[in-house]
Every structure is written in C-alpha cells, then in structure tokens.
Design an enzyme around this catalytic site. Structure first.
Site, PDB file in Angstrom:
ATOM      1  N   ASP A   6       4.121 -11.864 -13.557  1.00 23.34           N
ATOM      2  CA  ASP A   6       3.574 -11.072 -14.592  1.00 23.34           C
ATOM      3  C   ASP A   6       4.729 -10.185 -15.220  1.00 23.34           C
ATOM      4  O   ASP A   6       5.598  -9.660 -14.198  1.00 23.34           O
ATOM      5  CB  ASP A   6       2.443  -9.877 -14.004  1.00 23.34           C
ATOM      6  CG  ASP A   6       2.104  -8.916 -15.116  1.00 23.34           C
ATOM      7  OD1 ASP A   6       0.858  -8.522 -14.885  1.00 23.34           O
ATOM      8  OD2 ASP A   6       2.783  -8.924 -16.062  1.00 23.34           O
ATOM      9  N   GLY A  34      -3.018 -11.543 -24.228  1.00 23.32           N
ATOM     10  CA  GLY A  34      -1.839 -12.216 -23.600  1.00 23.32           C
ATOM     11  C   GLY A  34      -0.678 -11.218 -23.111  1.00 23.32           C
ATOM     12  O   GLY A  34      -1.001  -9.893 -22.721  1.00 23.32           O
ATOM     13  N   ASP A  91       1.402  -9.447 -25.104  1.00 20.94           N
ATOM     14  CA  ASP A  91       1.265  -8.337 -25.851  1.00 20.94           C
ATOM     15  C   ASP A  91       0.231  -7.392 -25.343  1.00 20.94           C
ATOM     16  O   ASP A  91       0.786  -6.248 -25.292  1.00 20.94           O
ATOM     17  CB  ASP A  91       0.856  -8.755 -27.422  1.00 20.94           C
ATOM     18  CG  ASP A  91       1.300  -7.737 -28.464  1.00 20.94           C
ATOM     19  OD1 ASP A  91       0.991  -8.265 -29.565  1.00 20.94           O
ATOM     20  OD2 ASP A  91       2.085  -6.811 -28.115  1.00 20.94           O
TER      21      ASP A  91
END
Ligand code: APR
Length: 169
Positions: A10, A32, A34
C-alpha cells in the site's frame, strides 16, 4: 546513483520523502490511490489542493504534469500529484504517461526529495494495460537524470508486481 526498488503493498504506508499520487485533473480526490492518500493523509492535503486550484491551476492540473503538496498524516514529507492519461486503443498517449514519471521526478528534485514512491499510474480506473504501463514507467525513470536516490514502485497486487519485475530485470 539512483536505485530502483519494487514493493508489493500500500503506497500510503511507505516511509519516503515523497509519495506520488495517481490523481485526476480536478486535484479534489477520487478512488484508488487518490482516495487512499486523501483518506490516510487527512484534510490538509485536500486543503492545499484546493489552494492550487484557486491559484495556479484554475482549470485543473493538465495530464502529464505534477505538483506537490504536504503529505498530511502520511509518513512522508510531500505528496506529488500527477495526472495520468486515460488509456486509448486508438491514440498513443505513451508520452503523457512517461511525462507523469519525468515531471514527478523533476518536482521531487525541486523539493530535494531523495526517496520517492510511485504507484502504477493509469493502470486502474484509467485502464492502461499493466505490462505496457510498467515498460513505460521503468524505461522513463531509467532515462531521467535525477538526484533522487531511491525510486520505489509500490505495486498493489501480484499482477502489477510481476509486470514491473519483468521490466526492472
Ligand atoms: N497503493 C498502491 N497502489 C494502489 C493503491 C494503494 N493504496 N490503490 C490502488 N492502487 C493501484 C491500482 O491497483 C492500480 O494498479 O494503483 C494503480 C493505479 O490505479 P488508480 O488509483 O485507479 O489510478 P489511475 O488508473 O491512474 O486512475 C486515476 O482514478 O482514483 C481515481 O482520482 C483518480 O480519477 C483518478 C483516476
């Protein structure tokens, strides 16, 4: 000397100087990467994005360009927002995707960032085929003269990781 590293994970959990956001022209958030960056980074990022819209980017950040804000609560100093091209089967937009990596590194150099984490730009909502996006990403950063010491591609899943590993050699 710039080293290229690949991580499956991540991007909002990376401890780097700058985290690159796969943004859209509005700079006002999305899904996503953003969405994850704004969620974990907190409101300070959006506040600065709003300021950028009110000042320099009244019509939005153009595709292929990059701009930095605070990283808010993320373990980074900056977020570098860049807008990838939407994939097109009829129009070759490779230069615009390459520009996202080049411009993000240019902004990183302006900031003095030494470690930069990139997502696989345009390969999600913007539907760019993963293998081709990985080729463009790796070729572009390798061809870019930068003071950045670590370029870390943070791939969200196995498919992305495999595609980037195949390009990074
Ligand atoms: N960390 C790392 N990679 C991630 C994460 C995460 N937390 N979340 C998603 N990804 C991966 C996706 O799996 C994909 O491979 O990032 C890649 C890019 O996907 P998107 O985030 O959808 O970005 P993009 O395809 O460039 O589309 C941008 O989507 O979220 C909206 O506001 C954004 O409109 C813009 C568009």
């Amino acid at each position: 000397m710039t080293t290229l590293t690949l991580v499956q994970g991540d991007i909002t959990r990376q401890s780097v100087d700058a985290i690159v956001n796969a943004a859209n022209s509005s700079l006002l958030g999305g899904g996503g990467v953003d969405g994850a960056i704004h969620r974990r980074g907190g409101p300070a990022i959006l506040e600065e994005c709003r300021g950028l819209r009110a000042s320099r980017y009244g019509r939005g950040l153009p595709t292929g360009q990059a701009v930095a804000t605070t990283a808010g609560e993320l373990d980074a100093r900056w977020v570098i927002h860049t807008v990838g091209p939407v994939y097109s089967a009829t129009q070759d937009r490779s230069d615009q995707l390459a520009s996202c990596y080049r411009e993000s590194l240019r902004v990183a150099d302006e900031l003095g960032a030494r470690t930069v984490a990139f997502p696989a730009i345009s390969t999600g909502v913007y539907r760019w085929p993963m293998e081709d996006a990985a080729r463009i990403a790796v070729e572009t950063v390798r061809a870019t003269d930068t003071a950045v010491e670590e370029i870390r591609f943070v791939l969200f899943d196995e498919r992305a990781y495999t595609a980037f590993a195949a390009q990074a050699g």
